[in-house]
Design an enzyme around this catalytic site. Structure first.
Site, short mmCIF file in Angstrom:
data_model
loop_
_atom_site.label_atom_id
_atom_site.label_comp_id
_atom_site.label_asym_id
_atom_site.label_seq_id
_atom_site.Cartn_x
_atom_site.Cartn_y
_atom_site.Cartn_z
N ASN A 16 0.86 -1.18 0.00
CA ASN A 16 0.00 0.00 0.00
C ASN A 16 0.90 1.23 0.00
OD1 ASN A 16 -1.79 2.06 0.55
ND2 ASN A 16 -2.28 1.37 2.63
N LYS A 18 0.10 4.25 -0.26
CA LYS A 18 -0.55 5.44 0.32
C LYS A 18 -0.33 6.64 -0.61
CE LYS A 18 -0.13 3.29 4.78
NZ LYS A 18 -0.07 3.42 6.22
N HIS A 103 -9.58 1.08 4.90
CA HIS A 103 -8.31 1.29 5.62
C HIS A 103 -8.55 2.26 6.78
CE1 HIS A 103 -4.24 2.54 6.54
NE2 HIS A 103 -3.83 1.45 5.93
N GLU A 105 -6.94 4.67 7.88
CA GLU A 105 -6.71 6.10 7.58
C GLU A 105 -7.94 6.70 6.90
OE1 GLU A 105 -3.01 5.57 5.50
OE2 GLU A 105 -2.05 5.01 7.39
N GLU A 175 -5.55 -5.12 10.71
CA GLU A 175 -4.61 -4.02 10.87
C GLU A 175 -4.91 -3.25 12.15
OE1 GLU A 175 -2.47 -2.88 7.01
OE2 GLU A 175 -4.13 -1.51 7.34
N GLY A 181 2.35 2.18 10.87
CA GLY A 181 3.29 3.28 10.72
C GLY A 181 4.02 3.65 12.01
N SER A 221 3.32 -2.10 10.47
CA SER A 221 4.77 -2.16 10.72
C SER A 221 5.40 -3.49 10.32
CB SER A 221 5.07 -1.82 12.19
OG SER A 221 4.67 -0.49 12.48
P1 PGA Z 1 2.81 0.28 7.65
O1 PGA Z 1 1.33 0.49 7.05
O2 PGA Z 1 3.34 -1.00 7.06
O3 PGA Z 1 3.59 1.47 7.19
O4 PGA Z 1 2.67 0.19 9.13
C1 PGA Z 1 0.46 -0.59 6.89
C2 PGA Z 1 -0.85 -0.13 6.30
O5 PGA Z 1 -1.28 1.00 6.58
O6 PGA Z 1 -1.48 -0.87 5.54
#
Ligand code: PGA
Length: 260
Positions: A16, A18, A103, A105, A175, A181, A221
């Site tokens: 992803n 983003k 997601h 976010e 998740e 992140g 992460s």
């Molecule tokens: P990250 O993000 O691997 O940077 O923690 C995962 C995600 O948001 O799908």
């Protein structure tokens, strides 16, 4: 003689991106990935989810490979006066096979609710796209002991009204919001435990046979150094990767580690 496959679900790792990578940057990254990873890779599904603006280019660059193209969002209507939105058929037209839906976010910053997630899942499935449905609790919810309740609500809301489904057409991603992140992943044992709970809920919603087919990813992460801890667990079928998918060496190493 046929050999017994203890792992009936094909692992799936999705990157992803983003809101990272201009077209020029995407071209460099894909070029490097094609040098480091077998384009005809077997045994694992690779999905790249760049921003909308990179989809045409990335689709063209990975054409002929076994890697799949995915989008990060979708609108549920077929077309219409929805300024700024992208329809399912537009994504299909660009060669997308997958789409990330719900997601955290998008839930946190763009007001997505279980109801809009549900519309998106339905629209994706109707268009022949495979939704990667993200669920997971915040730190506060975990500390209040509400992880299961939150995940169950997100699954039953997100999949409301869906009962006929081939399991390969849906991917679920566990998740935990606090792990995204932050550099602090969920422990693999705990991720597997919650994934088991997700499969149980999927079984109640869609039938046990379908639930057995659905791939459940872990996300939050995930790095080259820890992905094997997750993918070596029979209950976890791959990963949804943010930061570590933005750089060719880390994503390529991560895929190799996931293959074992
Ligand atoms: P990250 O993000 O691997 O940077 O923690 C995962 C995600 O948001 O799908």
């Amino acid at each position: 003689m046929a050999t017994f496959d203890p792992r009936p679900r094909k692992p799936i790792v999705a990157g992803n991106w983003k809101m990272f990578k201009t077209e020029a940057e995407a071209e460099v990254l894909i070029g490097q990935l094609l040098q480091r990873l077998d384009p005809l890779i077997e045994g694992i599904e690779i999905v790249l989810c760049p921003p909308f603006t990179d989809l045409p280019l990335v689709g063209k660059l990975i054409d002929g490979s076994k890697w799949h193209l995915g989008a990060q969002n979708i609108h549920w209507e077929r077309q219409g006066a929805f300024t700024g939105e992208i329809s399912p058929s537009m994504l299909v037209g660009l060669g997308c096979r997958y789409v990330i839906v719900g997601h955290s976010e998008r839930r946190a910053y763009f007001g997505e609710s279980d109801e809009t997630v549900n519309r998106k899942v339905k629209a994706a499935l109707a268009a022949g796209l495979r939704p990667i449905l993200c669920v997971g609790e915040t730190l506060a919810e975990r500390e209040q002991g509400r992880t299961e309740a939150v995940v169950e609500r997100q699954l039953s809301g997100g999949l409301d009204g869906i009962d006929q489904l081939s399991g390969v057409d849906l991917v679920a991603a566990y998740e935990p919001v606090w792990a995204i992140g932050t550099g602090v992943p969920c422990g693999a044992g705990e991720a597997e435990r919650v994934s088991g709970f997700i499969r149980e809920v999927l079984g109640r919603l869609l039938g046990d046979g379908t639930a057995e087919e659905i791939r459940i990813q872990y996300g939050g992460s995930v790095k080259p150094g820890n992905i094997a801890q997750f993918t070596s667990r029979p209950g976890i079928d791959g990963a949804l990767v943010g930061g570590a998918s933005l750089e060719a060496d880390s994503f390529a190493t991560l895929i190799r580690e996931a293959l074992g």
